[in-house]
Design a protein around this motif. Structure first.
Motif, PDB file in Angstrom:
ATOM      1  N   VAL A 190       0.844  -1.204   0.000  1.00  0.00           N
ATOM      2  CA  VAL A 190       0.000   0.000   0.000  1.00  0.00           C
ATOM      3  C   VAL A 190       0.875   1.249   0.000  1.00  0.00           C
ATOM      4  O   VAL A 190       0.654   2.183  -0.768  1.00  0.00           O
ATOM      5  CB  VAL A 190      -0.951   0.002   1.215  1.00  0.00           C
ATOM      6  N   GLU A 191       1.898   1.242   0.854  1.00  0.00           N
ATOM      7  CA  GLU A 191       2.827   2.363   0.933  1.00  0.00           C
ATOM      8  C   GLU A 191       3.456   2.653  -0.428  1.00  0.00           C
ATOM      9  O   GLU A 191       3.460   3.786  -0.906  1.00  0.00           O
ATOM     10  CB  GLU A 191       3.960   1.987   1.900  1.00  0.00           C
ATOM     11  N   LEU A 192       3.987   1.590  -1.050  1.00  0.00           N
ATOM     12  CA  LEU A 192       4.629   1.724  -2.364  1.00  0.00           C
ATOM     13  C   LEU A 192       3.647   2.274  -3.387  1.00  0.00           C
ATOM     14  O   LEU A 192       3.971   3.173  -4.154  1.00  0.00           O
ATOM     15  CB  LEU A 192       5.124   0.356  -2.847  1.00  0.00           C
ATOM     16  N   THR A 193       2.433   1.723  -3.400  1.00  0.00           N
ATOM     17  CA  THR A 193       1.436   2.132  -4.400  1.00  0.00           C
ATOM     18  C   THR A 193       1.086   3.605  -4.230  1.00  0.00           C
ATOM     19  O   THR A 193       1.098   4.372  -5.197  1.00  0.00           O
ATOM     20  CB  THR A 193       0.163   1.274  -4.259  1.00  0.00           C
ATOM     21  N   VAL A 194       0.805   4.000  -2.979  1.00  0.00           N
ATOM     22  CA  VAL A 194       0.388   5.383  -2.735  1.00  0.00           C
ATOM     23  C   VAL A 194       1.517   6.354  -3.086  1.00  0.00           C
ATOM     24  O   VAL A 194       1.315   7.331  -3.817  1.00  0.00           O
ATOM     25  CB  VAL A 194      -0.049   5.560  -1.260  1.00  0.00           C
ATOM     26  N   LEU A 195       2.730   6.074  -2.597  1.00  0.00           N
ATOM     27  CA  LEU A 195       3.843   7.000  -2.822  1.00  0.00           C
ATOM     28  C   LEU A 195       4.242   7.023  -4.302  1.00  0.00           C
ATOM     29  O   LEU A 195       4.467   8.093  -4.873  1.00  0.00           O
ATOM     30  CB  LEU A 195       5.040   6.621  -1.949  1.00  0.00           C
ATOM     31  N   ALA A 196       4.315   5.847  -4.945  1.00  0.00           N
ATOM     32  CA  ALA A 196       4.720   5.805  -6.356  1.00  0.00           C
ATOM     33  C   ALA A 196       3.672   6.504  -7.222  1.00  0.00           C
ATOM     34  O   ALA A 196       4.018   7.199  -8.179  1.00  0.00           O
ATOM     35  CB  ALA A 196       4.917   4.368  -6.816  1.00  0.00           C
ATOM     36  N   MET A 197       2.376   6.354  -6.884  1.00  0.00           N
ATOM     37  CA  MET A 197       1.332   7.052  -7.641  1.00  0.00           C
ATOM     38  C   MET A 197       1.452   8.562  -7.420  1.00  0.00           C
ATOM     39  O   MET A 197       1.263   9.344  -8.357  1.00  0.00           O
ATOM     40  CB  MET A 197      -0.071   6.573  -7.247  1.00  0.00           C
ATOM     41  N   ALA A 198       1.771   8.970  -6.178  1.00  0.00           N
ATOM     42  CA  ALA A 198       1.925  10.408  -5.903  1.00  0.00           C
ATOM     43  C   ALA A 198       3.071  10.976  -6.743  1.00  0.00           C
ATOM     44  O   ALA A 198       2.924  12.029  -7.383  1.00  0.00           O
ATOM     45  CB  ALA A 198       2.184  10.629  -4.411  1.00  0.00           C
ATOM     46  N   ILE A 199       4.200  10.250  -6.781  1.00  0.00           N
ATOM     47  CA  ILE A 199       5.336  10.694  -7.606  1.00  0.00           C
ATOM     48  C   ILE A 199       4.908  10.706  -9.079  1.00  0.00           C
ATOM     49  O   ILE A 199       5.139  11.679  -9.806  1.00  0.00           O
ATOM     50  CB  ILE A 199       6.545   9.747  -7.410  1.00  0.00           C
ATOM     51  N   GLY A 200       4.247   9.638  -9.499  1.00  0.00           N
ATOM     52  CA  GLY A 200       3.836   9.511 -10.907  1.00  0.00           C
ATOM     53  C   GLY A 200       2.883  10.614 -11.330  1.00  0.00           C
ATOM     54  O   GLY A 200       3.020  11.186 -12.419  1.00  0.00           O
ATOM     55  N   ILE A 201       1.925  10.949 -10.470  1.00  0.00           N
ATOM     56  CA  ILE A 201       0.939  11.986 -10.825  1.00  0.00           C
ATOM     57  C   ILE A 201       1.629  13.351 -10.885  1.00  0.00           C
ATOM     58  O   ILE A 201       1.383  14.134 -11.806  1.00  0.00           O
ATOM     59  CB  ILE A 201      -0.231  11.978  -9.809  1.00  0.00           C
ATOM     60  N   ILE A 245       4.842  14.007 -11.525  1.00  0.00           N
ATOM     61  CA  ILE A 245       5.647  14.056 -12.751  1.00  0.00           C
ATOM     62  C   ILE A 245       4.728  14.128 -13.972  1.00  0.00           C
ATOM     63  O   ILE A 245       4.981  14.881 -14.917  1.00  0.00           O
ATOM     64  CB  ILE A 245       6.568  12.816 -12.845  1.00  0.00           C
ATOM     65  N   GLY A 246       3.618  13.379 -13.921  1.00  0.00           N
ATOM     66  CA  GLY A 246       2.691  13.343 -15.058  1.00  0.00           C
ATOM     67  C   GLY A 246       2.111  14.714 -15.363  1.00  0.00           C
ATOM     68  O   GLY A 246       2.047  15.125 -16.524  1.00  0.00           O
ATOM     69  N   ILE A 247       1.693  15.442 -14.312  1.00  0.00           N
ATOM     70  CA  ILE A 247       1.130  16.783 -14.526  1.00  0.00           C
ATOM     71  C   ILE A 247       2.199  17.702 -15.108  1.00  0.00           C
ATOM     72  O   ILE A 247       1.962  18.439 -16.074  1.00  0.00           O
ATOM     73  CB  ILE A 247       0.568  17.349 -13.201  1.00  0.00           C
ATOM     74  N   GLY A 262       7.758   5.057  -9.635  1.00  0.00           N
ATOM     75  CA  GLY A 262       7.229   6.422  -9.758  1.00  0.00           C
ATOM     76  C   GLY A 262       7.647   7.095 -11.054  1.00  0.00           C
ATOM     77  O   GLY A 262       6.820   7.708 -11.734  1.00  0.00           O
ATOM     78  N   LEU A 263       8.928   6.997 -11.423  1.00  0.00           N
ATOM     79  CA  LEU A 263       9.398   7.663 -12.641  1.00  0.00           C
ATOM     80  C   LEU A 263       8.742   7.047 -13.873  1.00  0.00           C
ATOM     81  O   LEU A 263       8.397   7.742 -14.826  1.00  0.00           O
ATOM     82  CB  LEU A 263      10.919   7.575 -12.750  1.00  0.00           C
ATOM     83  N   ASN A 264       8.559   5.721 -13.839  1.00  0.00           N
ATOM     84  CA  ASN A 264       7.891   5.050 -14.950  1.00  0.00           C
ATOM     85  C   ASN A 264       6.425   5.474 -15.036  1.00  0.00           C
ATOM     86  O   ASN A 264       5.907   5.788 -16.107  1.00  0.00           O
ATOM     87  CB  ASN A 264       7.995   3.535 -14.749  1.00  0.00           C
ATOM     88  N   GLU A 265       5.772   5.526 -13.867  1.00  0.00           N
ATOM     89  CA  GLU A 265       4.361   5.904 -13.835  1.00  0.00           C
ATOM     90  C   GLU A 265       4.166   7.316 -14.388  1.00  0.00           C
ATOM     91  O   GLU A 265       3.176   7.604 -15.062  1.00  0.00           O
ATOM     92  CB  GLU A 265       3.845   5.823 -12.394  1.00  0.00           C
ATOM     93  N   GLY A 266       5.117   8.219 -14.093  1.00  0.00           N
ATOM     94  CA  GLY A 266       5.033   9.601 -14.567  1.00  0.00           C
ATOM     95  C   GLY A 266       4.851   9.671 -16.068  1.00  0.00           C
ATOM     96  O   GLY A 266       4.063  10.485 -16.572  1.00  0.00           O
ATOM     97  N   MET A 312       1.236   8.604 -16.769  1.00  0.00           N
ATOM     98  CA  MET A 312       0.276   9.581 -16.245  1.00  0.00           C
ATOM     99  C   MET A 312       0.268  10.871 -17.067  1.00  0.00           C
ATOM    100  O   MET A 312      -0.752  11.532 -17.198  1.00  0.00           O
ATOM    101  CB  MET A 312       0.593   9.905 -14.773  1.00  0.00           C
ATOM    102  N   SER A 313       1.430  11.233 -17.649  1.00  0.00           N
ATOM    103  CA  SER A 313       1.474  12.479 -18.410  1.00  0.00           C
ATOM    104  C   SER A 313       0.505  12.426 -19.585  1.00  0.00           C
ATOM    105  O   SER A 313      -0.146  13.415 -19.904  1.00  0.00           O
ATOM    106  CB  SER A 313       2.893  12.753 -18.896  1.00  0.00           C
TER     107      SER A 313
END
Lengths: 260, 308
Positions: free
Chosen positions: B66-77, B79-81, B157-161, B164-165
């Motif tokens: 859960v920790e990984l998912t939440v934090l990696a999504m936060a980083i990804g979002i 970077i995505g924006i 996170g960097l991959n998700e970014g 998400m972009s």
């Protein structure tokens, strides 16, 4: 000659606008006095809307100058060169020029009241309470007091356009631009919007109205400008332009409008 | 209101008479076979599943997931924006820089990226703040800074970014240009226009694929098990490596992934509901409970109708 005709509220000098090779405006010059209602008529593609959108720099003109109250709009002199003003300065100039769009463009995620107070609060820094109080006054003026908490999609077209007018008025504009404000409306709601505009004209608000409503132009306009092919073909009092036009193209356009 | 009138009905609803009953019987038999298989299979060993389901190691693993998912999504979002705004910039250099990032991070396997960040210290030993090619003021050893958890966050996170972009860009492009024009004409700045007018409307389009991405992230976070980071899957693996109860423990992990996905799905529904305000004549779509009431009522009345 009254003093304010020497210093017009709006002055447009030799304005041109190209989109690539397409010349939409080919040297437009015009002045608008404070308190005047100017109606711009003409066939579609004549450049009416582009002219309006150049006045508040939603479109950047290719050439020419625009002055509001003697101050150049959108550009400034810098070391002998004409350069664009900063986005911040442009935003301040725009806040003095209201605009009402054909498709209303109300913010759908905000209630009517939120739509009206957004710019006064965020741009002018008014308190939400003060902005709400004046928003309610404006809503009363456009006869929509009971719709303050509705969302735009819950309103009819005519109601939405009246909210859009209230939203523009909330910034206390020196000049209000109307871009075919009734063209997207059901016929039965056109009247209520024109009535609000009539009232604003009576109160002395300076308005430029691009319109196909010849009745409104004749009854409310102080002056009518006929545009065709990127030029001002003819301008003058409504009786002059609409009843005794001197140009062939004006006569043809008016004949088509009556026939249609 | 018993039916949602904004949802188009499927042509399957038009099937009448015996066809309907044949379909119902087939579905019922298949479901019964599945339940029978699950309950009687010797491989699954349900007592073992229940024994480990709430064991300390598994719960800790689920927490880390859960920790990984939440934090990696936060980083990804985040970077995505940023990347989405860069791609919509007027500057060619800024647009292309964002394009290059997206090209690279979408174009290489996530697993490779995770392993790369885990082994970062073999490329760069010391990281510091200073003048490029000049003196360094503060420095840190990469091995201490990039722990396995940080490496996992960077990889995911960097991959998700990059993904998400594109989601964010699609959302921004979906908003009618008249909205920004109306805002600018009122004297609002470009950044106010983006924050107050365009972005809140873009959210309606951004949320559903972001929910997809979050659910995807929940499960792709299991990739970091290759770096021995004890998230949910690694915890399950570390148990069956000792006990050889492979299938029961994989079922334990899967049950937890299902539970977490359910939570995310419910969360997504309510976020969508919030950003959907003003989007229809009806004030707000029903809450989940309200949405379930109508079909339940129909199910109840089904019995009544046949009794009379």
């Amino acid at each position: 000659m009254p003093l304010d005709s020497v210093n017009p509220l709006l002055e447009i000098r030799d304005l041109s606008k190209h989109f690539g090779h397409n010349e939409v405006l080919k040297g437009i010059s015009a002045t608008v006095q404070a308190g005047e209602v100017v109606c711009i008529i003409g066939p579609s593609g004549s450049g009416k809307s582009t002219l309006l959108r150049c006045i508040n720099f939603l479109e950047r003109p290719t050439g020419g100058e625009i002055y509001l109250d003697g101050v150049r709009v959108g550009m400034k002199q810098h070391k002998g060169q004409h350069v664009a003003i900063t986005p911040r300065e442009l935003a301040r100039q725009r806040s003095a020029i209201g605009m009402v769009f054909q498709t209303f463009n109300l913010f759908p995620h905000m209630t009517v009241l939120q739509n009206i107070i957004e710019a006064p609060v965020r741009v002018r820094g008014h308190s939400a309470q003060a902005a709400k109080a004046s928003a309610r006054d404006l809503l009363a003026k456009v006869n929509l007091s009971e719709k303050a908490d509705a969302y735009p999609r819950q309103l009819s077209g005519g109601q939405q356009q009246r909210v859009a007018i209230a939203r523009a008025l909330a910034m206390g504009p020196r000049l209000l631009l109307f871009d075919e404000p009734t063209s997207a409306l059901d016929p039965e709601t056109v009247g209520e919007v024109l009535e609000v505009m009539r009232q604003l004209a009576r109160e002395g608000l300076t308005m430029i109205v691009v319109t196909h409503e010849m009745g409104f132009a004749r009854d409310v306009g102080d002056r009518v400008i006929f545009m065709d092919g990127g030029y001002i073909v003819e301008e003058g009092s409504p009786t002059l332009v609409l009843e005794t036009p001197t140009h062939q193209r004006t006569r043809q356009f008016l004949a088509r409008m009556i026939a249609g | 209101m018993t039916e949602r009138d904004d949802v188009p009905h499927s042509w399957l609803d038009q099937v009448q008479g015996p066809g309907r009953w044949v379909a119902r019987i087939i579905i019922a038999v298949l479901a019964a076979m599945l339940v029978h298989l699950l309950l009687t299979s010797k491989t699954i060993q349900w007592p073992v599943v229940w024994q480990y389901f709430s064991s300390k190691l598994i719960i800790e693993g689920a927490e880390r997931t859960v920790e990984l998912t939440v934090l990696a999504m936060a980083i990804g979002i985040t970077i995505g924006i940023t990347l989405a705004l860069m791609r919509l910039s007027r500057s060619l250099l800024i647009r292309e820089a964002a394009g290059l990032y997206i090209w690279f991070f979408r174009g290489t396997p996530l697993l490779v990226q995770v392993v790369f960040w885990f082994n970062l210290s073999s490329f760069i030993q010391v990281i510091g703040i200073g003048i490029p090619f000049g003196p360094t003021f503060v420095s840190a050893n990469v091995n201490n800074l990039v722990t396995p958890f940080v490496a996992a966050l960077l990889g995911l996170g960097l991959n998700e970014g990059a993904y998400m972009s594109e989601v964010v860009r699609a959302g921004i492009l979906s908003v009618d240009t008249g909205q920004a024009e109306a805002s600018l004409a009122l004297g609002m700045s470009e950044s106010l226009t983006m924050r107050r007018v365009v972005f809140p409307q873009a959210m309606r389009v951004i949320i559903p694929p972001t929910g997809n991405q979050a659910i995807g992230m929940l499960k792709s976070s299991s990739l970091v098990s290759v770096t021995a980071l004890p998230e949910l899957l690694y915890s399950a693996q570390s148990i069956y490596a000792r006990t050889f109860q492979t299938i029961p423990l994989l079922i334990v992990a899967s049950l937890w992934y299902l539970i977490l996905t359910t939570v995310l799905t419910i969360g997504q529904y309510y976020i969508e509901r919030y950003f959907g305000r003003g989007s229809s004549k009806q004030r707000l779509p029903p809450t989940l409970i309200e949405g379930l009431q109508a079909p339940l009522r129909r199910l109840m009345s089904f019995g009544d109708r046949h009794a009379t």
